[in-house]
Design an enzyme around this catalytic site. Sequence first.
Site, PDB file in Angstrom:
ATOM      1  N   SER A  18       0.810  -1.223   0.000  1.00 24.91           N
ATOM      2  CA  SER A  18       0.000   0.000   0.000  1.00 24.91           C
ATOM      3  C   SER A  18       0.842   1.272   0.000  1.00 24.91           C
ATOM      4  O   SER A  18       0.300   2.369   0.097  1.00 24.91           O
ATOM      5  CB  SER A  18      -0.946   0.013   1.210  1.00 24.91           C
ATOM      6  OG  SER A  18      -0.211  -0.046   2.412  1.00 24.91           O
ATOM      7  N   THR A  45      -1.162   3.111   3.959  1.00 32.24           N
ATOM      8  CA  THR A  45      -0.522   4.424   4.136  1.00 32.24           C
ATOM      9  C   THR A  45       0.490   4.424   5.281  1.00 32.24           C
ATOM     10  O   THR A  45       0.219   3.913   6.355  1.00 32.24           O
ATOM     11  CB  THR A  45      -1.572   5.526   4.459  1.00 32.24           C
ATOM     12  OG1 THR A  45      -2.608   5.474   3.506  1.00 32.24           O
ATOM     13  CG2 THR A  45      -0.950   6.917   4.451  1.00 32.24           C
ATOM     14  N   THR A  67       1.631   6.971   0.065  1.00 25.07           N
ATOM     15  CA  THR A  67       0.791   5.790  -0.188  1.00 25.07           C
ATOM     16  C   THR A  67       0.672   5.514  -1.682  1.00 25.07           C
ATOM     17  O   THR A  67       0.863   6.416  -2.502  1.00 25.07           O
ATOM     18  CB  THR A  67      -0.620   6.020   0.393  1.00 25.07           C
ATOM     19  OG1 THR A  67      -1.366   4.808   0.331  1.00 25.07           O
ATOM     20  CG2 THR A  67      -1.382   7.093  -0.371  1.00 25.07           C
ATOM     21  N   ARG A 114      -7.797   8.519  -9.490  1.00 25.33           N
ATOM     22  CA  ARG A 114      -8.243   8.760  -8.116  1.00 25.33           C
ATOM     23  C   ARG A 114      -7.074   9.209  -7.224  1.00 25.33           C
ATOM     24  O   ARG A 114      -5.983   8.666  -7.271  1.00 25.33           O
ATOM     25  CB  ARG A 114      -8.852   7.474  -7.547  1.00 25.33           C
ATOM     26  CG  ARG A 114      -9.383   7.580  -6.119  1.00 25.33           C
ATOM     27  CD  ARG A 114      -8.376   7.109  -5.094  1.00 25.33           C
ATOM     28  NE  ARG A 114      -8.962   7.028  -3.742  1.00 25.33           N
ATOM     29  CZ  ARG A 114      -8.248   6.811  -2.625  1.00 25.33           C
ATOM     30  NH1 ARG A 114      -6.940   6.657  -2.706  1.00 25.33           N
ATOM     31  NH2 ARG A 114      -8.827   6.752  -1.460  1.00 25.33           N
ATOM     32  N   VAL A 115      -7.342  10.210  -6.408  1.00 22.70           N
ATOM     33  CA  VAL A 115      -6.380  10.658  -5.406  1.00 22.70           C
ATOM     34  C   VAL A 115      -7.081  10.623  -4.053  1.00 22.70           C
ATOM     35  O   VAL A 115      -8.236  11.056  -3.935  1.00 22.70           O
ATOM     36  CB  VAL A 115      -5.890  12.090  -5.725  1.00 22.70           C
ATOM     37  CG1 VAL A 115      -5.081  12.661  -4.563  1.00 22.70           C
ATOM     38  CG2 VAL A 115      -5.056  12.101  -7.008  1.00 22.70           C
ATOM     39  N   ASP A 125      -6.606  10.927   0.461  1.00 20.42           N
ATOM     40  CA  ASP A 125      -6.305  11.973   1.440  1.00 20.42           C
ATOM     41  C   ASP A 125      -4.810  12.240   1.595  1.00 20.42           C
ATOM     42  O   ASP A 125      -4.404  13.345   1.985  1.00 20.42           O
ATOM     43  CB  ASP A 125      -6.848  11.566   2.810  1.00 20.42           C
ATOM     44  CG  ASP A 125      -6.202  10.269   3.315  1.00 20.42           C
ATOM     45  OD1 ASP A 125      -6.216   9.268   2.566  1.00 20.42           O
ATOM     46  OD2 ASP A 125      -5.662  10.265   4.439  1.00 20.42           O
ATOM     47  N   THR A 147      -4.793   7.678   8.307  1.00 22.21           N
ATOM     48  CA  THR A 147      -4.734   6.475   7.490  1.00 22.21           C
ATOM     49  C   THR A 147      -6.162   5.973   7.314  1.00 22.21           C
ATOM     50  O   THR A 147      -7.040   6.296   8.108  1.00 22.21           O
ATOM     51  CB  THR A 147      -3.853   5.398   8.164  1.00 22.21           C
ATOM     52  OG1 THR A 147      -3.776   4.252   7.311  1.00 22.21           O
ATOM     53  CG2 THR A 147      -4.392   4.967   9.508  1.00 22.21           C
ATOM     54  N   GLY A 148      -6.369   5.198   6.266  1.00 15.00           N
ATOM     55  CA  GLY A 148      -7.707   4.644   6.069  1.00 15.00           C
ATOM     56  C   GLY A 148      -8.333   5.132   4.780  1.00 15.00           C
ATOM     57  O   GLY A 148      -7.633   5.551   3.851  1.00 15.00           O
ATOM     58  N   GLY A 208      -9.482   7.230   2.227  1.00 14.46           N
ATOM     59  CA  GLY A 208      -9.147   8.624   1.986  1.00 14.46           C
ATOM     60  C   GLY A 208     -10.335   9.523   1.726  1.00 14.46           C
ATOM     61  O   GLY A 208     -10.355  10.684   2.153  1.00 14.46           O
TER      62      GLY A 208
END
Length: 329
Positions: free
Chosen positions: A84, A189, A207, A217-218, A220, A240-241, A243
Amino acid sequence: MKRRQFIRFGAILGALSLVDKPKASQAIGQSFSGKTDGPLVLSTWNHGLAANEGAWQVLSKGGTALDAVEKGVMVTEADLTNRSVGVGGRPDRDGHVTLDACIMSGDSRCGSVAFLEGLAHPINVARAVMERTQHVMLVGAGAKKFALEQGFETAKMPIPEVKKDYEKWRKENKDLFKKPEINHENHDTIGMIAMDANGQLAGACTTSGWAYKMHGRVGDSPIIGAGLFVDEEVGAATATGLGEAIVRVAGSHTVVELMRQGIAPEAACKEACMRIIRKNKDLTGLQCGFIAIDKNGNYGGYSIFAGFNYALRNNAGEALIDAKFDRNW
Ligand code: GLY
């Protein structure tokens, strides 16, 4: 609550008390913030242990927090087993590994890259955006052109084993909107925040994003205020998680602003999670976690679901801390 925590002794055995251990008896939701004196580095997930060690090589020699976080997350970016972050990351649904990263120092200087392909260390490029351009963020082909002009190391991605996984996925799974598994088995991340011996703060976040995301796609992680925010007047936070959920609440900025109001790091992280919970009817697969330190060396973390942990390194040694959480899966 199940709490796994370990302390591996560093060189200074006698300083163990500098690492404050959350008490096993603490109830879920009860605020806890540890405090440390001297340099401190905190990062997301257990891959943060190795990353922290990289950062500690800088901090323990009196180096700056900014250099430390850059060096620290480079360890994770170079880890070919990490799916990741960095070179070993998974591609988007079109087979492209697109990388996002940002870096910020306590004096509000920051740099970011997103949708960047073929660079071994996006965090180096993010720092160069901060230090060598008038801009904060470069994306896609423009970010790559800049990185190549600056002579940064390139890498071929996806690596063969990741490509194999991707080809299998393409055959078996066409569901664009399937939410990812983001838990302790599938780390997401590396976000790192640090304070150096002079009390200066900095953070970095990097990440490869949501595995098999839409092309373009982007998340957070490269968004200043979402994946990372640092203000020397207050403290630092990183996320983290998933986004999309973190961006919607400007998560890391929210945590820092809550700390500015006097709220302790863990409680501030918790409130950011609760805000995400309140704004999402469907929490399926919606794991998000935050970690934070304030300018006095207090630290904490919190996640929506169980399974998020964060790594700490200070003069006493290192610890892997299970974050408190709001709910079980
Ligand atoms: N938190 C990483 C991402 O959603 O891309």
